[in-house]
Design a protein around this motif. Structure first.
Motif, PDB file in Angstrom:
ATOM      1  N   ALA A  67       1.006  -1.243   0.480  1.00 28.65           N
ATOM      2  CA  ALA A  67      -0.064  -0.206  -0.216  1.00 28.65           C
ATOM      3  C   ALA A  67       1.177   1.131   0.218  1.00 28.65           C
ATOM      4  O   ALA A  67       0.608   2.304  -0.608  1.00 28.65           O
ATOM      5  CB  ALA A  67      -1.432   0.167   1.291  1.00 28.65           C
ATOM      6  N   VAL A  68       1.750   1.516   0.780  1.00 28.29           N
ATOM      7  CA  VAL A  68       2.805   2.700   0.535  1.00 28.29           C
ATOM      8  C   VAL A  68       3.648   2.629  -0.187  1.00 28.29           C
ATOM      9  O   VAL A  68       3.954   3.684  -0.652  1.00 28.29           O
ATOM     10  CB  VAL A  68       3.548   2.680   2.063  1.00 28.29           C
ATOM     11  CG1 VAL A  68       4.680   3.366   1.544  1.00 28.29           C
ATOM     12  CG2 VAL A  68       2.445   2.403   3.313  1.00 28.29           C
ATOM     13  N   ALA A  69       3.667   1.748  -0.699  1.00 30.02           N
ATOM     14  CA  ALA A  69       5.030   1.778  -2.156  1.00 30.02           C
ATOM     15  C   ALA A  69       4.205   2.782  -3.579  1.00 30.02           C
ATOM     16  O   ALA A  69       4.052   3.268  -4.014  1.00 30.02           O
ATOM     17  CB  ALA A  69       5.528   0.475  -2.950  1.00 30.02           C
ATOM     18  N   THR A  70       2.465   1.911  -3.275  1.00 28.15           N
ATOM     19  CA  THR A  70       1.512   1.932  -4.458  1.00 28.15           C
ATOM     20  C   THR A  70       1.922   3.771  -4.070  1.00 28.15           C
ATOM     21  O   THR A  70       1.345   4.190  -5.268  1.00 28.15           O
ATOM     22  CB  THR A  70       0.394   1.002  -4.189  1.00 28.15           C
ATOM     23  OG1 THR A  70       0.479   0.030  -4.180  1.00 28.15           O
ATOM     24  CG2 THR A  70      -0.544   1.973  -4.982  1.00 28.15           C
ATOM     25  N   LEU A  71       1.403   4.510  -2.814  1.00 28.93           N
ATOM     26  CA  LEU A  71       1.039   5.291  -2.663  1.00 28.93           C
ATOM     27  C   LEU A  71       2.584   6.357  -2.673  1.00 28.93           C
ATOM     28  O   LEU A  71       1.977   7.530  -3.003  1.00 28.93           O
ATOM     29  CB  LEU A  71       0.106   5.622  -1.155  1.00 28.93           C
ATOM     30  CG  LEU A  71      -1.081   4.674  -0.943  1.00 28.93           C
ATOM     31  CD1 LEU A  71      -1.388   5.289   0.942  1.00 28.93           C
ATOM     32  CD2 LEU A  71      -2.035   4.907  -2.468  1.00 28.93           C
ATOM     33  N   GLU A  72       2.761   5.941  -2.657  1.00 29.65           N
ATOM     34  CA  GLU A  72       4.209   7.072  -3.013  1.00 29.65           C
ATOM     35  C   GLU A  72       5.037   6.539  -3.980  1.00 29.65           C
ATOM     36  O   GLU A  72       6.182   7.464  -4.553  1.00 29.65           O
ATOM     37  CB  GLU A  72       5.563   6.149  -2.131  1.00 29.65           C
ATOM     38  CG  GLU A  72       5.260   7.278  -0.305  1.00 29.65           C
ATOM     39  CD  GLU A  72       5.745   8.702  -0.707  1.00 29.65           C
ATOM     40  OE1 GLU A  72       5.995   9.131  -1.461  1.00 29.65           O
ATOM     41  OE2 GLU A  72       5.852   9.472   0.395  1.00 29.65           O
ATOM     42  N   LYS A  73       4.200   6.121  -5.016  1.00 27.54           N
ATOM     43  CA  LYS A  73       4.641   5.704  -6.754  1.00 27.54           C
ATOM     44  C   LYS A  73       5.829   5.532  -6.609  1.00 27.54           C
ATOM     45  O   LYS A  73       6.889   6.063  -7.202  1.00 27.54           O
ATOM     46  CB  LYS A  73       4.891   7.443  -7.216  1.00 27.54           C
ATOM     47  CG  LYS A  73       3.600   7.774  -7.486  1.00 27.54           C
ATOM     48  CD  LYS A  73       3.282   8.654  -8.325  1.00 27.54           C
ATOM     49  CE  LYS A  73       1.480   9.683  -8.291  1.00 27.54           C
ATOM     50  NZ  LYS A  73       0.754   8.969  -7.559  1.00 27.54           N
ATOM     51  N   ALA A  74       6.149   4.239  -5.155  1.00 24.00           N
ATOM     52  CA  ALA A  74       7.721   3.907  -5.415  1.00 24.00           C
ATOM     53  C   ALA A  74       7.422   2.471  -5.778  1.00 24.00           C
ATOM     54  O   ALA A  74       5.968   1.482  -6.188  1.00 24.00           O
ATOM     55  CB  ALA A  74       7.741   3.763  -4.090  1.00 24.00           C
ATOM     56  N   LYS A  75       8.990   1.278  -6.230  1.00 30.40           N
ATOM     57  CA  LYS A  75       8.414   0.141  -6.702  1.00 30.40           C
ATOM     58  C   LYS A  75       8.476  -0.731  -5.556  1.00 30.40           C
ATOM     59  O   LYS A  75       7.330  -1.550  -5.408  1.00 30.40           O
ATOM     60  CB  LYS A  75      10.274  -0.316  -7.213  1.00 30.40           C
ATOM     61  CG  LYS A  75       9.650  -0.938  -8.733  1.00 30.40           C
ATOM     62  CD  LYS A  75      11.029  -0.774  -9.140  1.00 30.40           C
ATOM     63  CE  LYS A  75      11.260  -2.234 -10.159  1.00 30.40           C
ATOM     64  NZ  LYS A  75      12.784  -2.305 -11.024  1.00 30.40           N
ATOM     65  N   TYR A  76       9.465  -0.465  -4.535  1.00 31.95           N
ATOM     66  CA  TYR A  76       9.181  -1.297  -2.932  1.00 31.95           C
ATOM     67  C   TYR A  76       8.774  -0.523  -2.146  1.00 31.95           C
ATOM     68  O   TYR A  76       9.177   1.134  -2.104  1.00 31.95           O
ATOM     69  CB  TYR A  76      11.134  -1.507  -2.868  1.00 31.95           C
ATOM     70  CG  TYR A  76      11.022  -1.753  -3.844  1.00 31.95           C
ATOM     71  CD1 TYR A  76      11.180  -3.447  -4.866  1.00 31.95           C
ATOM     72  CD2 TYR A  76      12.664  -1.587  -5.169  1.00 31.95           C
ATOM     73  CE1 TYR A  76      11.590  -3.870  -5.730  1.00 31.95           C
ATOM     74  CE2 TYR A  76      12.426  -2.291  -6.048  1.00 31.95           C
ATOM     75  CZ  TYR A  76      12.567  -3.435  -6.269  1.00 31.95           C
ATOM     76  OH  TYR A  76      12.851  -3.894  -7.305  1.00 31.95           O
ATOM     77  N   ALA A  77       8.234  -0.682  -1.017  1.00 26.95           N
ATOM     78  CA  ALA A  77       8.564   0.182   0.430  1.00 26.95           C
ATOM     79  C   ALA A  77       8.857  -1.140   1.497  1.00 26.95           C
ATOM     80  O   ALA A  77       8.681  -2.493   1.749  1.00 26.95           O
ATOM     81  CB  ALA A  77       6.691   0.506   0.944  1.00 26.95           C
ATOM     82  N   LEU A  78       9.227  -1.108   2.242  1.00 23.12           N
ATOM     83  CA  LEU A  78      10.249  -1.776   3.685  1.00 23.12           C
ATOM     84  C   LEU A  78       8.825  -0.791   5.241  1.00 23.12           C
ATOM     85  O   LEU A  78      10.141  -0.007   5.590  1.00 23.12           O
ATOM     86  CB  LEU A  78      11.342  -1.518   3.536  1.00 23.12           C
ATOM     87  CG  LEU A  78      12.278  -2.600   2.159  1.00 23.12           C
ATOM     88  CD1 LEU A  78      13.435  -3.066   2.329  1.00 23.12           C
ATOM     89  CD2 LEU A  78      11.213  -4.302   2.512  1.00 23.12           C
ATOM     90  N   ALA A  79       9.072  -1.856   6.105  1.00 17.87           N
ATOM     91  CA  ALA A  79       8.743  -1.536   7.124  1.00 17.87           C
ATOM     92  C   ALA A  79       9.529  -1.521   8.592  1.00 17.87           C
ATOM     93  O   ALA A  79      10.003  -2.473   8.364  1.00 17.87           O
ATOM     94  CB  ALA A  79       7.237  -1.594   7.364  1.00 17.87           C
ATOM     95  N   LEU A  80       9.814  -0.258   9.450  1.00 18.80           N
ATOM     96  CA  LEU A  80      10.358  -0.712  10.375  1.00 18.80           C
ATOM     97  C   LEU A  80       9.129  -0.282  11.328  1.00 18.80           C
ATOM     98  O   LEU A  80       8.854   0.469  11.514  1.00 18.80           O
ATOM     99  CB  LEU A  80      11.674   0.098   9.988  1.00 18.80           C
ATOM    100  CG  LEU A  80      12.711  -0.038   9.343  1.00 18.80           C
ATOM    101  CD1 LEU A  80      13.042  -1.151   9.413  1.00 18.80           C
ATOM    102  CD2 LEU A  80      12.760   0.180   7.407  1.00 18.80           C
ATOM    103  N   GLY A  81      10.185  -0.872  12.555  1.00 14.73           N
ATOM    104  CA  GLY A  81       9.720  -0.711  14.018  1.00 14.73           C
ATOM    105  C   GLY A  81       9.304   0.836  14.197  1.00 14.73           C
ATOM    106  O   GLY A  81       8.153   0.951  14.925  1.00 14.73           O
TER     107      GLY A  81
END
Ligand SMILES: Cc1ncc(COP(=O)(O)O)c(C=O)c1O
Length: 396
Positions: A67-81
Motif C-alpha cells: 500500500a505504501v509503495a503504491t501511494l508513494e509511487k515507489a517500486k518498493y517499500a519496507l516497514a520498520l519498527g
C-alpha cells in the motif's frame, strides 16, 4: 514489497485497495491478522506458502508495504519498527567513513542519530541551512548520502527537491559517484507530496504520524524505486530485525486507508488557522507553507498536491517563553504533547520539548526560539479549533 494497483486509479481508490486482497480462504473483506511467527514447510527449505519466518516477511507487513509503495509511487517499500529505525537502517547501509550532507533544520531525533550514533561508527554529517543552495559546497569526496526534510521540523521551510536532485545528478555526471537523496516526507504524507516523482531516490516516513494517523502505532517505512538500494535495505531489515509487529502493520494499514480524507481536512483547517494567526496582534511570525507569503510558496505550488500546506504550523508568540508556556497550557482541544499527524490536534514548544536536545545557539540559528509554538492540526471542526486558539491567546 512491491507496488500493486493500477495507476489509472486516484489516490483514495489506491489507498483503499492497494495491498488489500480478499482473504482467499474465508472471503473476509478485511485481512486477518497473521500472528504466527513461523510457517510450515513440506520438505526442508521448501515452504508450504511464501512465508518462512515472520521477521523476514509477514502477510500483514507485506500488505502494508504494498500500500505504501503504491501511494508513494515507489517500486518498493519496507516497514520498520519506528521512523527512527528507518533512519538508522539507511545510515547503517553506508560504508564506513562515509559523509552525509543534511538540512540543518531536521527532526531532533534525526539530528541526534547523526551526531551521537552515526559518528561513533565513522559516519560524519555536515548540516547546511539550505540544501538547494548549499549542498554543492558541502559535498566531500566521501559524501554518500544527502538527507532532506521538507517541510522542515519545526520551522516548515520547504526545499526544492528537484533542484537538489539536479545538483546531485550533475555531481554524478562529473565524478561518476551517485549520492542518493533521501527525503523525510513525514510532515506531508504521500497524499500531499511524492518526493520520488521530484527526483528523490528514497522516501522515509515516521508512520507514527500521518500514515497511521491515530496516535496508536509507532512505526516507520522506507520507499524507493532503486533495485540496488532496495536489495541492501531489505537485507538490513531482516539482519537488523527492527520490524513492526503484524498487529501494528495491520493497524497502520487500516489508518492509511483514510489518509486522503484526513490529510485534506487537516490541510484545509491548517490554512484557515494560519491565516487567523497571521493577522493576530499577539503573533509575531507564522510559518506555514500554504500561506502565499511563505518564503518557498512557489516550490509548494510545484511540489504539493493542489498547493496544500499540510497540517503543521509553527508560529512565534509575543511575550517570549512565558507566553509560549501560558498559551500552550491553556488550549482545551489542542493537547499539549509531542508527536503530530493524528486525528486529534496537538500543540508543543519545540525549544523545550521535541528539539530540547539541540544546543541553543544551533537551535536559534535554525529559527527555533523559545517563543516558537508548533501545532499539529487534527480533523476536529475548524471553527472549534480557531475558537480554542483565540481563548488561549487571550490568556497568554
Ligand atoms: C520528521 C520526523 N522524522 C522522523 C521521526 C522519527 O519517527 P519515530 O518517532 O516513529 O521514530 C519523527 C518523529 O517525530 C519526525 O517528526
Amino acid at each position: 514489497m512491491t507496488q500493486d494497483t493500477d495507476s489509472q486509479y486516484g489516490f483514495g481508490t489506491q489507498a483503499i485497495h492497494a495491498g488489500a486482497p480478499i482473504d482467499p480462504h474465508t472471503g473476509a473483506v478485511i485481512e486477518p491478522i497473521s500472528l504466527s511467527t513461523t510457517f510450515g514447510q513440506s520438505k526442508p527449505s521448501v515452504p508450504l506458502g511464501v512465508y518462512e519466518y515472520s521477521r523476514s516477511a509477514n502477510p500483514n507487513r507485506d500488505n502494508f508495504e504494498i500500500a505504501v509503495a503504491t501511494l508513494e509511487k515507489a517500486k518498493y517499500a519496507l516497514a520498520l519498527g519506528s521512523g527512527s529505525a528507518a533512519t538508522a537502517l539507511i545510515v547503517q547501509s553506508l560504508p564506513v567513513d562515509s559523509h552525509i550532507v543534511s538540512g540543518a533544520d531536521v527532526y531532533g531525533g534525526t539530528h541526534r542519530y547523526f551526531t551521537k550514533v552515526a559518528n561513533t561508527h565513522g559516519v560524519t554529517t555536515t548540516f547546511v541551512p539550505d540544501l538547494a543552495q548549499d549542498v554543492k559546497g558541502a559535498i566531500k569526496a566521501n559524501t554518500r548520502l544527502v538527507w532532506l526534510e521538507t517541510p522542515s521540523n519545526p520551522t516548515l521551510t520547504v526545499t526544492d527537491i528537484a533542484r537538489v536532485a539536479e545538483i546531485l545528478k550533475e555531481h554524478e555526471s562529473t565524478t561518476g559517484i551517485k549520492i542518493p537523496l533521501v527525503v523525510d516526507n513525514t510532515f506531508l504524507s504521500p497524499y500531499v507530496s511524492n518526493p520520488l516523482v521530484h527526483g528523490a531516490d528514497v522516501v522515509v516516513h515516521s508512520v507514527t504520524k500521518y500514515i497511521n494517523g491515530h496516535s496508536d502505532v509507532v512505526m516507520g517505512v522506507i520507499a524507493t524505486n532503486s533495485d540496488s538500494l532496495h536489495e541492501r535495505f531489505r537485507f538490513l531489515q531482516n539482519a537488523l530485525g527492527s520490524v513492526p509487529s503484524p498487529f501494528d502493520a495491520w493497524l497502520a494499514h487500516r489508518g492509511l486507508k483514510t489518509l486522503h480524507l484526513r490529510a485534506r481536512q487537516a490541510s484545509t483547517s491548517a490554512q484557515q488557522i494560519a491565516e487567523y494567526l497571521n493577522q493576530h496582534s499577539k503573533v509575531s511570525r507564522v510559518n506555514y507553507p500554504g500561506l502565499k507569503a511563505h518564503r518557498n510558496h512557489e516550490v509548494v505550488v510545484r511540489q504539493h498536491r493542489d498547493a496544500l500546506g499540510g497540517g503543521m504550523i509553527s508560529f512565534r508568540i509575543k511575550g517570549g517563553a512565558q507566553a509560549a508556556s501560558d498559551f500552550t497550557s491553556n488550549t482545551k482541544l489542542f493537547t499539549l504533547a509531542e508527536s503530530l499527524g493524528g486525528i486529534e490536534s496537538l500543540i508543543e514548544v519545540p525549544a523545550i520539548m521535541t528539539h530540547g536536545g539541540i544546543p541553543q545557539a544551533e537551535r536559534e540559528a535554525n529559527g527555533v526560539y523559545d517563543d516558537l509554538i508548533r501545532i499539529s492540526v487534527g480533523i476536529e471542526d475548524t471553527e472549534d479549533l480557531i475558537n480554542d486558539i483565540e481563548q488561549a491567546l487571550a490568556l497568554a
